[in-house]
Design a protein around this motif. Structure first.
Motif, short mmCIF file in Angstrom:
data_model
loop_
_atom_site.label_atom_id
_atom_site.label_comp_id
_atom_site.label_asym_id
_atom_site.label_seq_id
_atom_site.Cartn_x
_atom_site.Cartn_y
_atom_site.Cartn_z
N LEU A 137 -9.85 0.36 2.50
CA LEU A 137 -10.91 0.02 0.69
C LEU A 137 -11.84 0.07 0.79
CD1 LEU A 137 -9.96 0.27 -2.13
CD2 LEU A 137 -9.06 -1.56 -2.20
N LEU A 161 -15.91 -1.56 -1.44
CA LEU A 161 -15.58 -1.34 -3.10
C LEU A 161 -17.63 -2.35 -2.79
CD1 LEU A 161 -13.02 -4.10 -3.54
CD2 LEU A 161 -13.31 -1.70 -4.18
N ASN A 205 -13.85 -3.84 -9.08
CA ASN A 205 -12.62 -4.66 -9.83
C ASN A 205 -11.67 -4.00 -8.79
OD1 ASN A 205 -13.38 -5.81 -11.43
ND2 ASN A 205 -12.91 -5.20 -12.64
N SER A 206 -10.77 -4.01 -7.91
CA SER A 206 -9.32 -3.24 -7.21
C SER A 206 -7.67 -4.05 -7.20
CB SER A 206 -9.95 -3.34 -5.76
OG SER A 206 -10.00 -5.01 -4.96
N THR A 207 -7.21 -3.54 -6.99
CA THR A 207 -5.21 -3.33 -6.79
C THR A 207 -5.24 -3.15 -5.81
OG1 THR A 207 -5.75 -3.08 -9.83
CG2 THR A 207 -3.14 -3.34 -8.11
N TYR A 239 -4.67 -8.71 -7.07
CA TYR A 239 -5.76 -7.87 -7.93
C TYR A 239 -6.66 -8.99 -7.54
CZ TYR A 239 -2.51 -6.58 -11.74
OH TYR A 239 -1.48 -6.02 -11.95
N SER A 299 -15.17 -8.38 -7.16
CA SER A 299 -15.44 -8.22 -5.86
C SER A 299 -16.71 -8.55 -4.82
CB SER A 299 -15.17 -7.40 -5.10
OG SER A 299 -15.88 -5.99 -5.15
N VAL A 321 -9.93 -4.24 3.77
CA VAL A 321 -11.25 -4.56 2.66
C VAL A 321 -12.40 -4.45 3.20
CG1 VAL A 321 -11.86 -4.87 -0.04
CG2 VAL A 321 -9.45 -4.92 0.70
#
Lengths: 110, 112
Positions: free
Chosen positions: A11, A13, A18-20, A73, A77, A106
């Protein structure tokens, strides 16, 4: 033994997003933990969450044990959120030992 | 509070040599574990101990042995190291095996 699958595997970002993150497991569990492995390799405990919802600052987690998944969640970030997030579960059939998922890597870009 | 401490932090070991990785916890946890983490992968359980005097095999026990003479210490021994044992080793502990587990800082081992 119990299978633990995490998604997505990677992932990227932008800072502030925001991320899940998702963790699916193949059997009933009596323990579920989320960890953050920082770039120096340290494993940081985030949540002990066999069921329900917990929040800690910008992070929160929900485990729906009956449907065999957990969500982590990350809101707003920051670059310090970069690293690998692991989900780990225990169940009685496996002798109450933590089994880890493969992790979500991430990267938060400034 | 020290929590859980591993030693050494890193080590380069010649193939065929033996080595003991040390792990000590001061939380009076009865359960202790050893995991290995290979590059790009998750953690896999090597051996565990639910209480002093007992040990069990995890997912990848071959080439490793453990002992649990007391509550605080859980050493991991490689009798004759091979290059495939190059990895980062993590020790962990928990209370009764069904509560939150805490991890040491890891030992980076390179077998050449």
């Amino acid at each position: 033994g119990i299978q633990v699958e995490q998604s997505p595997p990677d992932l990227i970002l932008q800072e502030g997003a925001n991320s899940t993150l998702r963790c699916n497991f193949s059997d009933s569990v009596n323990n579920l933990q989320w960890f953050h492995q920082n770039p120096w390799g340290q494993l940081i405990n985030l949540f002990y969450i066999p069921s329900g919802t917990k929040q800690n600052g910008r992070l929160s987690a929900t485990t729906v044990a009956t449907e065999r998944y957990s969500l982590l969640y990350i809101s707003s970030s920051q670059t310090t959120d970069s690293g690998v997030y692991f989900c780990a579960v225990e169940n009685r059939a496996a002798g109450n030992k933590l089994t880890f998922g493969g992790g979500t890597r991430v990267l938060v870009k400034p | 509070t020290a929590g859980i401490t591993q030693a050494p932090t890193s080590q380069i070991l010649a193939a065929g040599r033996s080595m003991t990785l040390r792990c000590t916890q001061d939380m009076r946890h009865n359960a202790m574990y050893w995991y290995r983490q290979d590059l790009g992968l998750g953690l896999r359980l090597i051996h565990y101990s639910n209480t002093a005097g007992t040990t069990g095999k995890g997912e990848v026990p071959d080439g490793y042995s453990v002992s649990r003479a007391n509550t605080d210490d859980f050493p991991l021994t490689l009798a004759s190291a091979v290059p495939s044992q190059t990895s980062v080793y993590f020790c962990a502990s928990s209370l009764e095996g069904r509560t939150e587990a805490f991890f040491g800082q890891g030992t980076r081992l390179t077998v050449v």
